[in-house]
Write a protein that holds these residues in place. Structure first.
Motif, PDB file in Angstrom:
ATOM      1  N   GLU A   1      13.969   3.809  19.604  1.00 53.72           N
ATOM      2  CA  GLU A   1      13.934   4.972  18.716  1.00 53.72           C
ATOM      3  C   GLU A   1      12.605   5.024  17.971  1.00 53.72           C
ATOM      4  N   GLU A   2      12.058   3.840  17.664  1.00 48.06           N
ATOM      5  CA  GLU A   2      10.773   3.783  16.963  1.00 48.06           C
ATOM      6  C   GLU A   2       9.653   4.382  17.813  1.00 48.06           C
ATOM      7  N   LEU A   3       9.735   4.181  19.126  1.00 49.86           N
ATOM      8  CA  LEU A   3       8.725   4.765  20.016  1.00 49.86           C
ATOM      9  C   LEU A   3       8.754   6.289  19.922  1.00 49.86           C
ATOM     10  N   LYS A   4       9.957   6.844  19.952  1.00 50.78           N
ATOM     11  CA  LYS A   4      10.084   8.296  19.822  1.00 50.78           C
ATOM     12  C   LYS A   4       9.526   8.777  18.485  1.00 50.78           C
ATOM     13  N   GLU A   5       9.802   7.994  17.446  1.00 51.45           N
ATOM     14  CA  GLU A   5       9.337   8.378  16.110  1.00 51.45           C
ATOM     15  C   GLU A   5       7.814   8.369  16.026  1.00 51.45           C
ATOM     16  N   ILE A   6       7.196   7.362  16.643  1.00 49.53           N
ATOM     17  CA  ILE A   6       5.729   7.275  16.631  1.00 49.53           C
ATOM     18  C   ILE A   6       5.124   8.490  17.342  1.00 49.53           C
ATOM     19  N   ILE A   7       5.670   8.820  18.506  1.00 43.93           N
ATOM     20  CA  ILE A   7       5.156   9.960  19.271  1.00 43.93           C
ATOM     21  C   ILE A   7       5.358  11.264  18.503  1.00 43.93           C
ATOM     22  N   ASN A   8       6.515  11.381  17.836  1.00 41.73           N
ATOM     23  CA  ASN A   8       6.808  12.590  17.054  1.00 41.73           C
ATOM     24  C   ASN A   8       5.879  12.758  15.848  1.00 41.73           C
ATOM     25  N   LEU A   9       5.290  11.664  15.387  1.00 39.49           N
ATOM     26  CA  LEU A   9       4.330  11.735  14.282  1.00 39.49           C
ATOM     27  C   LEU A   9       3.028  12.417  14.712  1.00 39.49           C
ATOM     28  N   GLN A  10       2.836  12.504  16.019  1.00 38.82           N
ATOM     29  CA  GLN A  10       1.643  13.135  16.609  1.00 38.82           C
ATOM     30  C   GLN A  10       0.332  12.581  16.024  1.00 38.82           C
ATOM     31  N   PRO A  11       0.156  11.256  16.113  1.00 37.30           N
ATOM     32  CA  PRO A  11      -1.101  10.685  15.608  1.00 37.30           C
ATOM     33  C   PRO A  11      -2.285  11.115  16.463  1.00 37.30           C
ATOM     34  N   ASP A  12      -3.434  11.245  15.815  1.00 36.60           N
ATOM     35  CA  ASP A  12      -4.673  11.511  16.560  1.00 36.60           C
ATOM     36  C   ASP A  12      -5.161  10.250  17.264  1.00 36.60           C
ATOM     37  N   LEU A  13      -4.880   9.105  16.657  1.00 33.92           N
ATOM     38  CA  LEU A  13      -5.412   7.836  17.150  1.00 33.92           C
ATOM     39  C   LEU A  13      -4.428   6.718  16.819  1.00 33.92           C
ATOM     40  N   ILE A  14      -4.251   5.779  17.749  1.00 31.29           N
ATOM     41  CA  ILE A  14      -3.498   4.559  17.471  1.00 31.29           C
ATOM     42  C   ILE A  14      -4.472   3.394  17.467  1.00 31.29           C
ATOM     43  N   VAL A  15      -4.435   2.606  16.394  1.00 34.37           N
ATOM     44  CA  VAL A  15      -5.295   1.430  16.262  1.00 34.37           C
ATOM     45  C   VAL A  15      -4.407   0.191  16.276  1.00 34.37           C
ATOM     46  N   THR A  16      -4.681  -0.744  17.183  1.00 34.79           N
ATOM     47  CA  THR A  16      -3.914  -1.983  17.221  1.00 34.79           C
ATOM     48  C   THR A  16      -4.835  -3.172  16.962  1.00 34.79           C
ATOM     49  N   ALA A  17      -4.265  -4.224  16.376  1.00 34.42           N
ATOM     50  CA  ALA A  17      -4.985  -5.472  16.147  1.00 34.42           C
ATOM     51  C   ALA A  17      -3.955  -6.597  16.110  1.00 34.42           C
TER      52      ALA A  17
ATOM     53  N   LEU B   1       0.813  -1.218   0.000  1.00 30.90           N
ATOM     54  CA  LEU B   1       0.000   0.000   0.000  1.00 30.90           C
ATOM     55  C   LEU B   1       0.849   1.272   0.000  1.00 30.90           C
ATOM     56  N   GLY B   2       2.182   1.094   0.053  1.00 28.70           N
ATOM     57  CA  GLY B   2       3.077   2.248   0.023  1.00 28.70           C
ATOM     58  C   GLY B   2       3.148   2.999   1.337  1.00 28.70           C
ATOM     59  N   LEU B   3       2.963   2.299   2.453  1.00 31.95           N
ATOM     60  CA  LEU B   3       2.941   2.937   3.768  1.00 31.95           C
ATOM     61  C   LEU B   3       4.281   2.786   4.481  1.00 31.95           C
ATOM     62  N   LYS B   4       4.587   3.725   5.346  1.00 33.03           N
ATOM     63  CA  LYS B   4       5.799   3.702   6.161  1.00 33.03           C
ATOM     64  C   LYS B   4       5.698   2.571   7.179  1.00 33.03           C
ATOM     65  N   VAL B   5       6.760   1.771   7.319  1.00 36.79           N
ATOM     66  CA  VAL B   5       6.767   0.613   8.228  1.00 36.79           C
ATOM     67  C   VAL B   5       7.858   0.775   9.287  1.00 36.79           C
ATOM     68  N   LEU B   6       7.487   0.534  10.542  1.00 30.37           N
ATOM     69  CA  LEU B   6       8.424   0.508  11.661  1.00 30.37           C
ATOM     70  C   LEU B   6       8.362  -0.870  12.307  1.00 30.37           C
ATOM     71  N   GLN B   7       9.540  -1.424  12.666  1.00 29.06           N
ATOM     72  CA  GLN B   7       9.585  -2.778  13.216  1.00 29.06           C
ATOM     73  C   GLN B   7      10.461  -2.846  14.477  1.00 29.06           C
ATOM     74  N   PRO B   8      10.015  -2.276  15.578  1.00 29.28           N
ATOM     75  CA  PRO B   8      10.821  -2.329  16.802  1.00 29.28           C
ATOM     76  C   PRO B   8      10.856  -3.735  17.397  1.00 29.28           C
ATOM     77  N   GLU B   9      12.037  -4.162  17.821  1.00 26.64           N
ATOM     78  CA  GLU B   9      12.140  -5.444  18.535  1.00 26.64           C
ATOM     79  C   GLU B   9      11.367  -5.351  19.845  1.00 26.64           C
ATOM     80  N   LYS B  10      11.493  -4.218  20.499  1.00 25.46           N
ATOM     81  CA  LYS B  10      10.744  -3.922  21.720  1.00 25.46           C
ATOM     82  C   LYS B  10      10.439  -2.433  21.720  1.00 25.46           C
TER      83      LYS B  10
END
Length: 312
Positions: A70-86, A56-65
């Motif tokens: 660093e991925e956690l910081k990146e997610i927060i810096n993206l300033q999402p309105d909502l996080i959806v998990t499944a 789909l051409g989307l940005k992918v992050l794959q943190p081991e934990k």
């Protein structure tokens, strides 16, 4: 436009991600587990969600934990309105739970508060439940304990196994999330606290749960077989070797046989005595062999199987 970070890993999560994309939500990133070695040859394989996100051409992050990454910081810096998990497969740190303005929501494959944890589909079938469903819930620090937003249920058919039910619940979760998201974004959704006194848990399947206890009833063993199909698969032993039982039915034979005893052999199946009733074995996998029908087994590696032999 509502900015979403989606977090998921297995096939279950793929239709949900696809729906978010098709509905035009702004998916800032897709977070999934790292690529893992798969199969005997240990081929490094991306999770299904990564494959779909890249398609789909989307940005992918794959943190081991996630925690401290660093991925956690990146997610927060993206300033999402909502996080959806499944079915993401990791616990979300408190700082991430508190980051999105609309919160973090999860698509969970049970009717909470029943079957919190990582194996709700397996456990519902193994317990002989007649119904299950999907819950959209707010995420909390405690495992699957957040407030319920919406739920939808379906029956568990007698012939459903975990693979079939995974697919049914994945599509049910996709549709329920599609119907529920507008109210979450508008702030008009329900928010129902879970009744802690009714909470039950479905922790990840252990090796001990995979082993067949022939002293149980044939119905209980049948539920175990279908609850562990197609993974990790119930097993027993025959003459010291592991035999995986891929498919079976509750047999019709009356028997005085002891639990685990072979009491009937026909051309295309054989029956093993349980604590109550018999189990008709239809598909199995002897040690070092491929999955096969009972008919092929009885013609080949199992040709010496006799009434009175024991599975343990």
């Amino acid at each position: 436009m509502t900015k979403i970070v989606f977090m998921g890993t297995p096939d279950f999560s793929v239709p949900i991600l696809r729906m978010l994309h098709e509905e035009g939500y702004d998916i800032a990133a897709v977070v999934t587990q790292p690529d893992r070695p798969v199969g005997r040859k240990r081929v490094l394989t991306p999770p299904p969600v990564k494959e779909e996100a890249l398609r789909l051409g989307l940005k992918v992050l794959q943190p081991e934990k996630l925690k401290g990454s660093e991925e956690l910081k990146e997610i927060i810096n993206l300033q999402p309105d909502l996080i959806v998990t499944a079915a993401f497969g990791q616990i979300l740190p408190k700082e991430l739970l508190e980051a999105p303005r609309l919160g973090c929501i999860n698509v969970h494959a049970s009717l909470l508060p029943k079957y919190r944890g990582g194996a709700p589909i397996h456990q519902a079938i193994m317990d002989g439940e007649e119904k299950t469903g999907v819950t959209i819930m707010y995420m909390a620090e405690k495992l699957d304990a957040g407030d319920i937003i919406s739920q939808r249920e379906i029956p568990i058919e007698k012939t459903d196994h975990t693979g079939i039910l995974f697919e049914k619940l994945s599509l049910l979760g996709r549709d329920l999330l599609k119907d529920t998201l507008p109210s979450i974004i508008a702030g008009t959704n329900d928010r129902i606290p879970q009744d802690e006194s009714k909470a039950t848990y479905a922790h990840n399947i252990t090796r001990e749960q995979e082993r067949i206890d022939w002293s149980k009833s044939a119905r209980e063993i049948y539920n175990q077989v279908r609850g562990l199909q197609p993974w990790p698969v119930a097993y027993t032993t025959y003459k010291g070797d592991i035999v995986k039982i891929w498919w079976a039915q509750v047999g019709g034979s009356k028997t005085e046989g002891r639990p685990g005893e072979v009491v009937k052999i026909e051309k295309d199946y054989f029956e093993v005595a349980a604590g109550e009733g018999t189990l008709k074995i239809l598909e199995l996998q002897p040690a070092g062999k491929k999955r096969m029908s009972a008919e092929d087994y009885l013609r080949g590696v199992g040709s010496k199987l006799q009434i009175g032999d024991f599975f343990e």
